[in-house]
Scaffold this motif. Sequence first.
Motif, PDB file in Angstrom:
ATOM      1  N   ALA A 247      75.547  48.927  35.093  1.00 37.27           N
ATOM      2  CA  ALA A 247      76.548  48.362  35.994  1.00 37.27           C
ATOM      3  C   ALA A 247      77.895  49.066  35.789  1.00 37.27           C
ATOM      4  O   ALA A 247      78.320  49.296  34.654  1.00 37.27           O
ATOM      5  CB  ALA A 247      76.697  46.863  35.740  1.00 37.27           C
ATOM      6  N   LYS A 248      78.550  49.393  36.882  1.00 37.47           N
ATOM      7  CA  LYS A 248      79.817  50.119  36.811  1.00 37.47           C
ATOM      8  C   LYS A 248      81.028  49.197  36.820  1.00 37.47           C
ATOM      9  O   LYS A 248      82.139  49.615  36.481  1.00 37.47           O
ATOM     10  CB  LYS A 248      79.927  51.096  37.977  1.00 37.47           C
ATOM     11  N   ILE A 249      80.832  47.940  37.239  1.00 36.74           N
ATOM     12  CA  ILE A 249      81.954  47.020  37.412  1.00 36.74           C
ATOM     13  C   ILE A 249      81.722  45.770  36.571  1.00 36.74           C
ATOM     14  O   ILE A 249      80.635  45.185  36.597  1.00 36.74           O
ATOM     15  CB  ILE A 249      82.099  46.605  38.896  1.00 36.74           C
ATOM     16  N   ARG A 250      82.749  45.363  35.819  1.00 36.49           N
ATOM     17  CA  ARG A 250      82.700  44.088  35.094  1.00 36.49           C
ATOM     18  C   ARG A 250      83.761  43.172  35.701  1.00 36.49           C
ATOM     19  O   ARG A 250      84.938  43.531  35.782  1.00 36.49           O
ATOM     20  CB  ARG A 250      82.980  44.261  33.605  1.00 36.49           C
TER      21      ARG A 250
ATOM     22  N   CYS B 124      87.192  44.601  31.427  1.00 36.89           N
ATOM     23  CA  CYS B 124      86.819  44.146  32.775  1.00 36.89           C
ATOM     24  C   CYS B 124      87.703  44.824  33.816  1.00 36.89           C
ATOM     25  O   CYS B 124      88.857  45.175  33.566  1.00 36.89           O
ATOM     26  CB  CYS B 124      86.878  42.632  32.887  1.00 36.89           C
ATOM     27  N   ASP B 125      87.152  44.986  34.992  1.00 35.51           N
ATOM     28  CA  ASP B 125      87.868  45.643  36.088  1.00 35.51           C
ATOM     29  C   ASP B 125      88.643  44.650  36.938  1.00 35.51           C
ATOM     30  O   ASP B 125      89.616  45.017  37.602  1.00 35.51           O
ATOM     31  CB  ASP B 125      86.870  46.395  36.976  1.00 35.51           C
ATOM     32  N   LEU B 126      88.179  43.394  36.933  1.00 36.33           N
ATOM     33  CA  LEU B 126      88.813  42.371  37.763  1.00 36.33           C
ATOM     34  C   LEU B 126      88.675  41.027  37.068  1.00 36.33           C
ATOM     35  O   LEU B 126      87.605  40.691  36.554  1.00 36.33           O
ATOM     36  CB  LEU B 126      88.129  42.313  39.136  1.00 36.33           C
ATOM     37  N   VAL B 127      89.776  40.272  37.042  1.00 40.94           N
ATOM     38  CA  VAL B 127      89.704  38.859  36.671  1.00 40.94           C
ATOM     39  C   VAL B 127      89.703  38.067  37.965  1.00 40.94           C
ATOM     40  O   VAL B 127      90.591  38.238  38.813  1.00 40.94           O
ATOM     41  CB  VAL B 127      90.880  38.427  35.778  1.00 40.94           C
ATOM     42  N   LEU B 128      88.693  37.223  38.123  1.00 38.68           N
ATOM     43  CA  LEU B 128      88.523  36.450  39.346  1.00 38.68           C
ATOM     44  C   LEU B 128      88.713  34.968  39.035  1.00 38.68           C
ATOM     45  O   LEU B 128      87.943  34.384  38.266  1.00 38.68           O
ATOM     46  CB  LEU B 128      87.128  36.702  39.922  1.00 38.68           C
TER      47      LEU B 128
ATOM     48  N   ALA C 152      94.553  46.797  35.102  1.00 33.99           N
ATOM     49  CA  ALA C 152      93.460  46.220  35.875  1.00 33.99           C
ATOM     50  C   ALA C 152      94.012  45.244  36.929  1.00 33.99           C
ATOM     51  O   ALA C 152      95.211  45.185  37.169  1.00 33.99           O
ATOM     52  CB  ALA C 152      92.468  45.538  34.947  1.00 33.99           C
ATOM     53  N   ARG C 153      93.122  44.451  37.537  1.00 31.95           N
ATOM     54  CA  ARG C 153      93.523  43.669  38.695  1.00 31.95           C
ATOM     55  C   ARG C 153      93.057  42.210  38.618  1.00 31.95           C
ATOM     56  O   ARG C 153      92.164  41.885  37.844  1.00 31.95           O
ATOM     57  CB  ARG C 153      92.962  44.341  39.952  1.00 31.95           C
ATOM     58  N   VAL C 154      93.690  41.374  39.458  1.00 25.78           N
ATOM     59  CA  VAL C 154      93.407  39.932  39.471  1.00 25.78           C
ATOM     60  C   VAL C 154      93.289  39.466  40.915  1.00 25.78           C
ATOM     61  O   VAL C 154      94.114  39.845  41.764  1.00 25.78           O
ATOM     62  CB  VAL C 154      94.522  39.126  38.763  1.00 25.78           C
ATOM     63  N   LEU C 155      92.271  38.638  41.177  1.00 24.97           N
ATOM     64  CA  LEU C 155      92.087  38.027  42.497  1.00 24.97           C
ATOM     65  C   LEU C 155      91.944  36.526  42.320  1.00 24.97           C
ATOM     66  O   LEU C 155      91.155  36.067  41.486  1.00 24.97           O
ATOM     67  CB  LEU C 155      90.844  38.603  43.180  1.00 24.97           C
TER      68      LEU C 155
END
Length: 485
Positions: free
Chosen positions: A252-255, A294-298, A329-332
């Motif tokens: 997997a490329k995205i966490r 991680c690439d994104l915190v959701l 990194a990023r947050v949504l």
Amino acid sequence: MAARALMFQGTGSDVGKSLLVAGLARAFTLRGLKILPFKPQNMSNNAAVTADGGEIGRAQALQARAAGVPLSVHMNPVLLKPQSEVGAQVVVQGRVEGNAKASEYQALKPKLLARVLESFELLRGQADLVLVEGAGSASEINLRANDIANMGFARAADVPVVLIGDIDRGGVIASLAGTKLVLDPEDAAMIEGFIVNRFRGDPTLFAEGMRMIASHTGWRSIGLLPHFADAALLPAEDALGLNAPSRRKDGAKIRIAVPVLPHISNFDDLDPLDAEPDVELVRVRRGQVIPADCDLVLLVGSKATISDLAALREAGFDVDIAAHLRRGARVLGLCGGYQMLGRKISDPDGIEGPPGSVPGLGLLDVETILTDDKRLEAVTGTSFDGVSLTGYEMHVGRTEGADCVRPFSVIGAGKDGAISADGRVWGTYLHGLFSDDRQRSAWLTRLGGTASGLDYEASVDAILDRLAAHMEQHLDLDGLLRLAR
């Protein structure tokens, strides 16, 4: 002429009632019958918007989908949405009618039975067969007085019952026979048959067990249903499904990290991401740390945003998120998660708890005021990157501020959500975002991965077809039709 009906109750919670009704709904629909699902009372913060402008539990939405019929508020006339350890929002025929503590709700139930029966009779006039799902355990005799979810409903509506036991938990013979033992004889007389669910291994090894259950209870066997592995790929009814360990995915490329908070809601927003081979979804619980890589915190929805924001801080997730952003990194944030990202959340009228205001995470220059008007609507529009989207809104509150000049999406003539000035924090009120293949593909590309080309909605229907075939093979469906009245 009123439709026949059959009710499925369980020896406990999470024995597979919801999934079993969904599979039967698809199986009987494929036989040419018009099926409608019904659950008198549901407790879940996982809800769906109906065609008639209300909300029902997500399980009944899946069952309606299995039957190929539009969602109606009458499929789940009483929905309880927990907001604290002792209280819940009470939704009746799709509309919020107030909040009640557990003790208060017990006194309210006799008044709700008439509304439940009204909805049931409306459905019976529109179908060949109504499949009714009970709630929790049929043997909770301490709650039997004024019950509207299990035997209280079955007796009032004169609907025969099939009892489901879960062999995966162990003790299924005692669970089924013990239910017969503790029930009032008139309640026990409503039960016509039983199903043993989630069996693993050689079914001949439990043949004697099935005979013993029938002997001790006097109920007929409808079948021994083997474990259906693809059940994990269907939307879960309640947060019990979040307790499963996060799955490691090789390659997997995205966490994507998802903090699991006490009043998490509409968490089926995660299911399409979980289905993508390029995405590893990490559910982070209290006592754990949001992974540094991680690439994104959701941040997903919440039924009690201020309370869950406090829980987020107590767990130290706010510190982890700040560090995550410092690393680039990023947050949504979705719905309640969007509200948490702002500078302040105010609840002047005590909509979700004691009146007051609390500081948000300060990652978006917006503020939210919680109001008692609830927005429930399916929507279509375009996201900030020009990609079309479909989804739905289900929230209380109004969010405004400087970052709203960069909206997350345009919905008709209106705008939704906000984006930070540096473009690394997004907030939106939209649910169902990742069920839209176009949006999911755009997000995976943005995060450095590749979408699989999965048609998510078609995949859910394919699983329901396989589930129906599974039930045709292992259960006595003709016998169920004979039991219905």
